[in-house]
Each structure stands twice: as structure tokens, then as C-alpha cells.
Design a protein around this motif. Sequence first.
Motif, short mmCIF file in Angstrom:
data_model
loop_
_atom_site.label_atom_id
_atom_site.label_comp_id
_atom_site.label_asym_id
_atom_site.label_seq_id
_atom_site.Cartn_x
_atom_site.Cartn_y
_atom_site.Cartn_z
N GLY A 35 1.11 -1.36 -0.04
CA GLY A 35 0.17 0.06 0.29
C GLY A 35 1.31 0.95 0.49
O GLY A 35 0.29 2.41 -0.71
N ARG A 36 1.91 1.04 0.37
CA ARG A 36 2.81 2.66 1.12
C ARG A 36 3.65 2.34 -0.69
O ARG A 36 3.62 3.78 -0.82
N ALA A 37 3.81 1.09 -1.23
CA ALA A 37 4.37 1.61 -2.16
C ALA A 37 3.86 2.42 -3.59
O ALA A 37 4.24 2.95 -5.36
N LEU A 38 2.23 1.67 -3.16
CA LEU A 38 1.03 2.06 -4.56
C LEU A 38 0.64 3.51 -3.89
O LEU A 38 -0.80 3.89 -4.51
N ALA A 41 -1.31 5.31 -6.63
CA ALA A 41 -2.33 5.12 -7.67
C ALA A 41 -3.39 5.19 -6.11
O ALA A 41 -5.17 4.32 -6.54
N GLY A 42 -3.43 5.60 -5.79
CA GLY A 42 -4.18 6.09 -4.62
C GLY A 42 -4.38 4.78 -3.63
O GLY A 42 -5.26 4.94 -2.25
#
Length: 175
Positions: A35-38, A41-42
Motif C-alpha cells: 500500500g505504501r508503494a502504491l 495509485a490511491g
Amino acid sequence: MILPRIVEWLARALAIVGGIVLGVIIVLTVVSVTGRALIWAGFGPILGDFEIVEALTGFAVFCFLPYCQLMRGHAILDVFTNMMGPTVVRAIDAFAEIVAAIVLALIAWRLTHGFVDKFRNGETSFIVQFPMWWAYAACLLPAYVSVATAILTSARGVKAALSGRDLLPEHHGME
């Protein structure tokens, strides 16, 4: 005797629960890091992931303690005992089992006091705001099963030392 079987069953069951909890920690960490890496992308990290991982890790450690004690999986240093006879080694092992029981009882006792303290003062985690006593409460059963397991292995160690027969499993710790 049924009590040793119950203690052994609890030790094994808690080890399985600890393994499942470690699996949950892995999934939670992977999802949060992904999630941190994305973020672009929201997506985002799991809110309070480190607080949750911290509480679950403590619980998992307490879940593994009884089985580790039962299987004599604690790290040992046998440089000196390798030069001693089996009678002396059994006596040293019995003493070590008794010391482990005392230490585990002290840990369980202080954990109980910590639980009462956190329950009374209503302390919560910083981000998720879950009551801190939850984590302490979760660790109480495994802590007391550790004590029961240590008492069982202490009794076996003393019996082994007095009878001259090996009644404890071989050491499975790091040597």
C-alpha cells in the motif's frame, strides 16, 4: 497422568496459534508495505500497522514459549557440560529447568500486574486507539501455560537427576 498431557497439548496448540499469528503478521506487513508503494495509485498503508504488528508479535512470542520449554528449545551453551558425566549433566539440567520455571513465573506475575495497570488507567495505542490491556490480556494464558510447562519440565528434570534416567527430550536449542 492427565495433567501433563493437558499441559503438553496446550503447549502444542499455542505454538500452532503462534504460527498462525505470524502468518497474519506477514500478510499485514506485505499489504501495508505494498500500500505504501502504491500511494501514487490511491492506495496507502494500513493505519497503525506497526502498533498491530507489535501487539501480535508479543502474543506470538508468548505462544511459542510453552512449546519451546517443553522441547528444551532454549539456547544452551554446553562447552563445559560436554566434559561432565551424565549424572552431573542431569543435575545441571534439573537446576536449569527450575530456574526457567522461576523466571517464567516472574514474567507471568509482572505481565499480570501490567495487565491490571493498563486496564485501570485506560491507556490506548496512539493511532488505532485500541486498549493496551487487550495485548496484555491476550498474553496471559500463554504466559501461565509457560509456567505450567516449566513446572512440568522441572519435575521431570528432578526425577531424571534422582533416578539416573533421561526423562527430558534432547536439547533442541542453538548450541
